[in-house]
Write an enzyme that holds these catalytic residues in place. Structure first.
Site, PDB file in Angstrom:
ATOM      1  N   LYS A 376       0.946  -1.313  -0.134  1.00 48.33           N
ATOM      2  CA  LYS A 376      -0.090   0.068   0.090  1.00 48.33           C
ATOM      3  C   LYS A 376       0.866   1.323   0.053  1.00 48.33           C
ATOM      4  CE  LYS A 376      -0.242  -0.511   4.951  1.00 48.33           C
ATOM      5  NZ  LYS A 376      -1.179  -0.906   6.059  1.00 48.33           N
ATOM      6  N   TYR A 610      14.545  30.760   5.595  1.00 45.54           N
ATOM      7  CA  TYR A 610      13.302  31.393   6.167  1.00 45.54           C
ATOM      8  C   TYR A 610      13.417  31.747   7.662  1.00 45.54           C
ATOM      9  CZ  TYR A 610      10.766  30.127   1.913  1.00 45.54           C
ATOM     10  OH  TYR A 610      10.294  30.069   0.725  1.00 45.54           O
TER      11      TYR A 610
HETATM   12  C1  LIG Z   1      -0.479  -1.826   6.741  1.00 40.12           C
HETATM   13  C2  LIG Z   1      -0.804  -3.021   7.526  1.00 40.12           C
HETATM   14  C3  LIG Z   1      -0.218  -4.120   7.419  1.00 40.12           C
HETATM   15  C4  LIG Z   1       1.448  -4.076   7.525  1.00 40.12           C
HETATM   16  O1  LIG Z   1       1.923  -3.525   8.559  1.00 40.12           O
HETATM   17  P1  LIG Z   1       3.526  -3.840   8.873  1.00 40.12           P
HETATM   18  O2  LIG Z   1       3.709  -3.336  10.311  1.00 40.12           O
HETATM   19  O3  LIG Z   1       4.120  -2.607   8.000  1.00 40.12           O
HETATM   20  O4  LIG Z   1       4.236  -4.913   8.420  1.00 40.12           O
HETATM   21  C5  LIG Z   1      -0.522  -5.255   8.102  1.00 40.12           C
HETATM   22  N1  LIG Z   1      -1.907  -5.590   8.147  1.00 40.12           N
HETATM   23  C6  LIG Z   1      -2.858  -4.546   8.134  1.00 40.12           C
HETATM   24  C7  LIG Z   1      -4.245  -4.627   8.419  1.00 40.12           C
HETATM   25  C8  LIG Z   1      -2.170  -3.279   7.543  1.00 40.12           C
HETATM   26  O5  LIG Z   1      -3.006  -2.148   7.434  1.00 40.12           O
END
Ligand SMILES: *Cc1c(COP(=O)(O)O)cnc(C)c1O
Length: 718
Positions: A376, A610
């Protein structure tokens, strides 16, 4: 590919060998010595040359992961350009041959341009163009499993118009079919019947990363070649051949040869590619020239009638001239700048480390458990295309994303297997879920009901809320459990939902504090309690999964069907120095870099940036880097003594970080100049800047830091 020994030196060198084999076809070096020997060498063995060129082009060009047209456009433009140059170069010979005086000139020119080449050997160029386009479209639209049957059928049609034509001649129906074909093309060894299968094989070998052992490949190649020689001798003896480009055993021979050549790795030799191309195009002209010169100088007996010397003369002259042409071309065209030299800010993705992490994670999981790669948010800022296609190549068959659009993108990239959407998707999009074969998370009962009501068969995973209170059927509070359990039962009987999985998410799996471990154990216990209730009800349990990265690292004893690994896949932990039960040898995948675009002197008391936040306490030298918070380098790191690496030395970030730029102090550094690359995350020599530490300095976690890397940061794979 950056590392030197990763390039396909074997293929580069074999291009030249293949070009020489083609010269031998056109000069028959042994025909004055032994008729059969000549037949076997020029009409059989040398026939591997053209398929080799097709496969090589396919290897670098065809891919199931082609998702936009850019590569195809470049291929067409390049091929058309080369073909045009070749046509023009040979016009004088065409005129000399009386080509333009033939009857039905226009239809013949069209036929030659498309299939046969305007001079005999030039058929290769339109064949490559047509075959390449055909296979590119086939693979993109249908994938290999459907493209292969098509290409195989085409090849068979080709075979029977070529080496096996004698069989066809006996059947009047088939004969008239082939007569039709031969109206539009002189041979079947063209872009439609001959080239596609080899393009496809080349692309398939690249995508599948097949790893045949080198000795096996060579042995099989020799064996297949022997069979091909036997095939050719048989066909020749029975006089079945109309032409002798296509053999049945040519296909497996080429496959094994290519696999064997892939084992030779080392430096890239781009010039060999160019030399072999020029060699291919110009050698017929050299043949004409050699014959002409020999005639003028009255040395025909030696240079023309002795076929070996004739062949050698053509080879030597062709190679020399090709090298001169390539050298001139390079002088004129100048050396192309490397792409990275143009980037202002970029990440380097180390695909080897990614594959290493997959291996390490798989080894840490119980035997039947499968890795579900969480990609994702642009694969945590690493580039979803680059990461997901490589994972697919190395055999990962389950992916997780947050949104439906991310799922669709994965399918467009050519990703196979399961794609689970972890987040909410409007039920009205059920048709799209189905179309792209995406698996949707059921976030609660009401959602399941609405999704089912769309009357569209979709794959789903049930999510249970065991204590995080984000998404999922609420099975946490004891009082609600019974009603919710009934809800879950009824979901299993919903007509349009195909339940492939059931899972939960742990919210403190990263902590080994006593209370947190108790809480997590309770989450796990609740999950299995529900599973057992389902079992008792006689429901066959779909795939189950609980752990994300920390779930695996701290609760490795769980035996699930999937581990949903995100951050660990990218070779990092969320925070530095966290203790985990399991300690895996994970390697960072991402390096973040930016360019030094300006170096300037500031006097003691001068301000930088800045808000006049920074005042130089002495005369200093500063460098401006072309990266800022819009690229994902957090503004909160201003004034936090964060440093970057330039030329192996540490340069502290000074003043406020801007949207597109930041400043570093290089007063204490040596040998820094404009154009150099600074490393913001990653290694330079013995120094390393670790992403989790930078994230912590920015009051965040690695996950957020990575996923905020901006879209204008280039992605380089190495
Ligand atoms: C993002 C996510 C993961 C992955 O988690 P990590 O800690 O990055 O391994 C797993 N399960 C769900 C439901 C998530 O939203």
């Amino acid at each position: 590919m950056k590392t030197e020994n990763k390039n396909y030196t074997g293929i580069d060198w074999f291009r030249v060998i293949a070009a020489i084999l083609i010269i031998s076809i056109h000069t028959s070096p042994f025909h004055t010595y032994n008729e059969w020997g000549d037949f076997i060498i020029t009409r059989v063995i040398a026939r591997i040359a053209v398929p080799f060129f097709f496969m090589t082009t396919g290897f670098f060009f065809i891919s199931r992961y082609n998702y936009h047209m850019e590569k195809l456009e470049i291929f067409i433009k390049k091929s058309v350009l080369i073909y045009s140059i070749a046509i023009v170069v040979y016009i004088p010979i065409n005129i000399y041959n009386g080509y333009f005086k033939m009857e039905n000139l226009l239809p013949n020119i069209i036929k030659d341009l498309v299939f046969d080449g305007t001079l005999y050997h030039l058929w290769y160029l339109p064949a490559s163009l047509i075959g390449g386009i055909l296979v590119w479209c086939l693979v993109r639209k249908w994938g290999y499993h459907k493209a292969f049957p098509v290409a195989i059928v085409l090849y068979f049609i080709g075979l029977f118009g070529d080496s096996y034509y004698g069989i066809i001649e006996k059947s009047s129906v088939l004969n008239s079919f082939y007569t039709c074909i031969f109206q539009v093309t002189d041979y079947t060894r063209n872009g439609i019947f001959f080239a596609p299968l080899f393009f496809l094989l080349g692309g398939w070998i690249a995508d599948c990363q097949t790893s045949l052992r080198q000795t096996t490949a060579w042995i099989m190649f020799v064996l297949m070649m022997l069979l091909m020689v036997a095939e050719a001798i048989t066909l020749h003896t029975f006089q079945l051949q109309r032409h002798d480009s296509m053999y049945f055993f040519l296909v497996p021979s080429m496959y094994f040869l290519f696999c064997a050549l892939l084992h030779f790795r080392g430096k890239r030799h781009v010039w060999l590619r160019d030399v072999s191309l020029v060699l291919y195009v110009i050698h017929p002209m050299i043949i004409v020239i050699v014959r002409f010169v020999a005639k003028v100088l009255h040395v025909q007996t030696l240079f023309v009638e002795n076929s070996v010397i004739h062949f050698l003369a053509v080879v030597v002259m062709s190679i020399s001239l090709s090298m001169v042409v390539v050298a001139l071309w390079r002088q004129l065209g100048g050396k192309k700048k490397k792409q990275e030299d143009l980037y202002r800010a970029y990440i380097e993705i180390n695909l080897e480390n990614l594959a290493h992490n997959v291996k390490v994670l798989n080894a840490a999981m119980p035997p039947k458990c499968e890795l579900m790669a969480v990609v994702k948010a642009q694969a945590y800022g690493h580039g979803m295309y680059e990461i997901a296609t490589h994972l697919d190549k190395i055999g990962v068959r389950a992916f997780a994303v947050a949104t439906i659009n991310e799922g669709i993108a994965l399918r467009r990239y050519g990703i196979r297997g399961e794609i689970l959407i972890l987040g909410y998707t409007p039920p009205e999009q059920a048709k799209i879920l189905q179309k792209y074969d995406l698996t949707q998370t059921l976030v609660d009962y009401a959602y399941a009901y609405r999704l089912n009501a769309q009357a569209c068969k979709v794959k789903v995973h049930i999510k249970l809320d065991t204590g995080m209170h984000r998404l999922g059927f609420n099975v946490y509070t004891d009082s609600l459990t019974e009603k919710e359990i009934q809800n879950i039962f009824s979901v299993f009987s919903m007509q349009y939902l195909k339940i492939n999985g059931i899972y939960t998410h742990l919210c403190v799996a990263d902590s080994l504090v006593y209370e947190d471990v108790l809480f997590t154990r309770r989450q796990i216990a609740i999950f299995y309690k529900v599973i057992n209730r389902l079992k008792k009800q006689g429901i066959s349990i779909p795939k189950i999964h609980i752990q994300s990265s920390y779930g695996l690292l701290n609760y490795p004893e769980l035996k699930c069907d999937y581990v949903r690994a995100g951050i660990s896949l990218y070779g990092a932990l969320s925070s530095p120095n966290t203790k985990t039960k399991l300690q895996l040898d994970l390697k960072p995948v991402l390096t973040l870099k930016a360019r030094v675009v300006l170096i300037r002197k500031v006097k003691e008391g001068d301000y930088v940036g800045y808000g006049r936040d920074f005042v130089a306490d002495k005369n200093s030298r500063i460098a401006i880097l072309s990266i800022g918070y819009a690229d994902g380098f957090p503004r909160v790191l201003s004034g936090k003594e964060q440093y970057v690496l330039i030329n192996g030395q540490q340069a502290p970030i000074i003043a406020r970080i801007c949207m597109d730029q930041l400043a570093v102090d290089i007063t204490a550094l040596s040998n820094i100049c404009v154009g150099m690359i600074a490393t913001l995350i990653g290694k330079e020599g013995d120094k390393e800047i670790m992403a989790p530490i930078v994230a912590q300095n920015a009051e965040s976690i690695t996950n957020e830091f990575f996923s905020r890397i901006g879209t204008r940061v280039h992605i380089e794979c190495c």
